[in-house]
Design a protein around this motif. Sequence first.
Motif, PDB file in Angstrom:
ATOM      1  N   ARG A  55       7.640   1.101   4.955  1.00 29.54           N
ATOM      2  CA  ARG A  55       7.282   2.467   4.580  1.00 29.54           C
ATOM      3  C   ARG A  55       7.800   2.797   3.188  1.00 29.54           C
ATOM      4  O   ARG A  55       7.345   3.777   2.568  1.00 29.54           O
ATOM      5  CB  ARG A  55       7.830   3.450   5.609  1.00 29.54           C
TER       6      ARG A  55
ATOM      7  N   LYS B 235      -4.339  15.405  -1.695  1.00 29.94           N
ATOM      8  CA  LYS B 235      -3.435  14.618  -0.868  1.00 29.94           C
ATOM      9  C   LYS B 235      -2.083  14.452  -1.561  1.00 29.94           C
ATOM     10  O   LYS B 235      -2.025  14.155  -2.755  1.00 29.94           O
ATOM     11  CB  LYS B 235      -4.056  13.233  -0.624  1.00 29.94           C
TER      12      LYS B 235
ATOM     13  N   GLY C  19       1.720   9.851   6.153  1.00 27.99           N
ATOM     14  CA  GLY C  19       0.964   8.884   5.363  1.00 27.99           C
ATOM     15  C   GLY C  19       1.220   8.993   3.881  1.00 27.99           C
ATOM     16  O   GLY C  19       0.340   8.709   3.058  1.00 27.99           O
TER      17      GLY C  19
ATOM     18  N   ARG D 125       0.828  -1.205   0.000  1.00 22.91           N
ATOM     19  CA  ARG D 125       0.000   0.000   0.000  1.00 22.91           C
ATOM     20  C   ARG D 125       0.864   1.258   0.000  1.00 22.91           C
ATOM     21  O   ARG D 125       1.866   1.341   0.697  1.00 22.91           O
ATOM     22  CB  ARG D 125      -0.947   0.015   1.198  1.00 22.91           C
TER      23      ARG D 125
ATOM     24  N   THR E  51       7.399   1.982  -0.308  1.00 19.69           N
ATOM     25  CA  THR E  51       6.324   1.309  -1.028  1.00 19.69           C
ATOM     26  C   THR E  51       6.852   0.421  -2.141  1.00 19.69           C
ATOM     27  O   THR E  51       6.407  -0.716  -2.315  1.00 19.69           O
ATOM     28  CB  THR E  51       5.367   2.357  -1.640  1.00 19.69           C
TER      29      THR E  51
ATOM     30  N   GLY F 186       1.450   4.556   1.239  1.00 22.17           N
ATOM     31  CA  GLY F 186       1.077   5.446   2.322  1.00 22.17           C
ATOM     32  C   GLY F 186      -0.323   5.145   2.814  1.00 22.17           C
ATOM     33  O   GLY F 186      -0.749   3.986   2.888  1.00 22.17           O
ATOM     34  N   LYS F 187      -1.062   6.191   3.144  1.00 20.12           N
ATOM     35  CA  LYS F 187      -2.459   6.038   3.575  1.00 20.12           C
ATOM     36  C   LYS F 187      -3.367   6.370   2.400  1.00 20.12           C
ATOM     37  O   LYS F 187      -4.068   7.390   2.394  1.00 20.12           O
ATOM     38  CB  LYS F 187      -2.733   6.937   4.775  1.00 20.12           C
ATOM     39  N   SER F 188      -3.298   5.534   1.389  1.00 20.85           N
ATOM     40  CA  SER F 188      -4.113   5.735   0.189  1.00 20.85           C
ATOM     41  C   SER F 188      -4.829   4.427  -0.136  1.00 20.85           C
ATOM     42  O   SER F 188      -4.616   3.404   0.503  1.00 20.85           O
ATOM     43  CB  SER F 188      -3.231   6.149  -1.002  1.00 20.85           C
TER      44      SER F 188
END
Length: 347
Positions: free
Chosen positions: A294, A192, A219, A21, A296, A23-25
Motif C-alpha cells: 500500500r 479523485k 484507494g 500502482r 506506493t 492506489g486505484k489509479s
Amino acid sequence: MGFPETYAANPERYQDAQFRRCGKSGIQLPLISLGLWQNFGGADVFETGRATLRRAFDRGVTHFDLANNYGPPYGSAEENFGKVLRTDFASHRDELIISSKAGWDMWPGPYGIGASKKYLVSSLDQSLKRMGLEYVDIFYTHRPDFDTPMEETASALAQIVRQGKALYIGISSYSPDRTRIMHDLLAAEGVKLFIHQPSYSMLNRFLEQGLLDTLGELGVGCIAFSPLAQGLLTNKYLNPGADKTRVNSGDGSFSEKLLSEKNLTNVRALNEIATKRGQSLAQMAIAWALRDERVTTALIGARNVQQLDDSLDALKNLAFTKDELTEIDKYAVDTPEIDLWRSVNSR
C-alpha cells in the motif's frame, strides 16, 4: 563558458526499473522517487544536482518531487529543475511524473502561506513559470491548514485540475479523519484524491496508526517521505565522533534531541541487522518502508550521485523474512520527536 555536455538517456533505463500502482489509479510510480528539497537549490552546486537527476532517470526513476519553497533560497529548486528539463529532459517530459506543492510559507503577508484558494492557485502559477511547464502531474496541498475551510481547499484543487494545471491531486501530513474528509470533498467536485505524502520510517511509525488502512480503503496512493528519519537511519551517526553538521545547519529539520542514547542504541542495533542482510542501514530502511504494497513509493533525497546510487541499490533486496521483521520491530520504535509533522497530522 562552454556549452553543457549533451545528455543521452540510458536506453536500458527501464530494464530493471520497478514500479508499483498508485492506489486505484492508472498510474504506476517507481518504488523510489527523488525529492529535491535541500539538495537542488541556488545554494547548491548546479552541476552536482544535474548529474544526480540524470543518474536517477538513467536508473529508472521517473518521479521528481518538488515544492514552491524548496531551495534554499525559496523557489530555486524549481528554477534549477526547470533548467535541467530544458537542457536534458525536454524530449522525455511524457516519461516523467513531476510534482509540486504549496502550503508552507513562500512569500510575505497573509496570502503566502496556508491552503486558501488565493495561495494555492497563485503559488502553482509561479511554480509552473519557474519550471517552464504548462502543467504538473501532481499538485499537493503541503499540509493541513486549520484556518481555511477544507471546502475552500478542495474547491481550489478541483479548479486547478479542471484548468489543466495539474493532472492529479495530493495531500501531505493529513490525519486519517481529515484524509477521508478531503477525499469526499474532492469526489463531490468530480476529482479523485490520488496520493498522500506522510513521513514514515522505522523510527516514525505514525502511518501505521490508522492512516495506511484509510488510504488502502479509499484507494489512495502513498509516498513515504523521510524514510531515513532525516538521516538518522544512515551510517552517519553510528560512531561516537560523528559529524553533526546537519544538527547545526539551522534548517530545523534535525534536532540534537534525535541523537539521544536511546535512539542511537536502536540505530546501531538496526545497522547490525542490515549488515547481516548484506545492506547498508539506509538501504534496509528504504526496503522496510516499502514492505507493505500500500506504500506506493519511498521518497529519498540525495546530495550527489554516490548517495543516490546507494539508496537505489536498496531495490536489490526488498524481501524480509518473518524473523527479520520480528527482530527489526524490537528496535524500530516509534519516536515522536522524529516526526516534526505529528502535531499537524494528528489533529
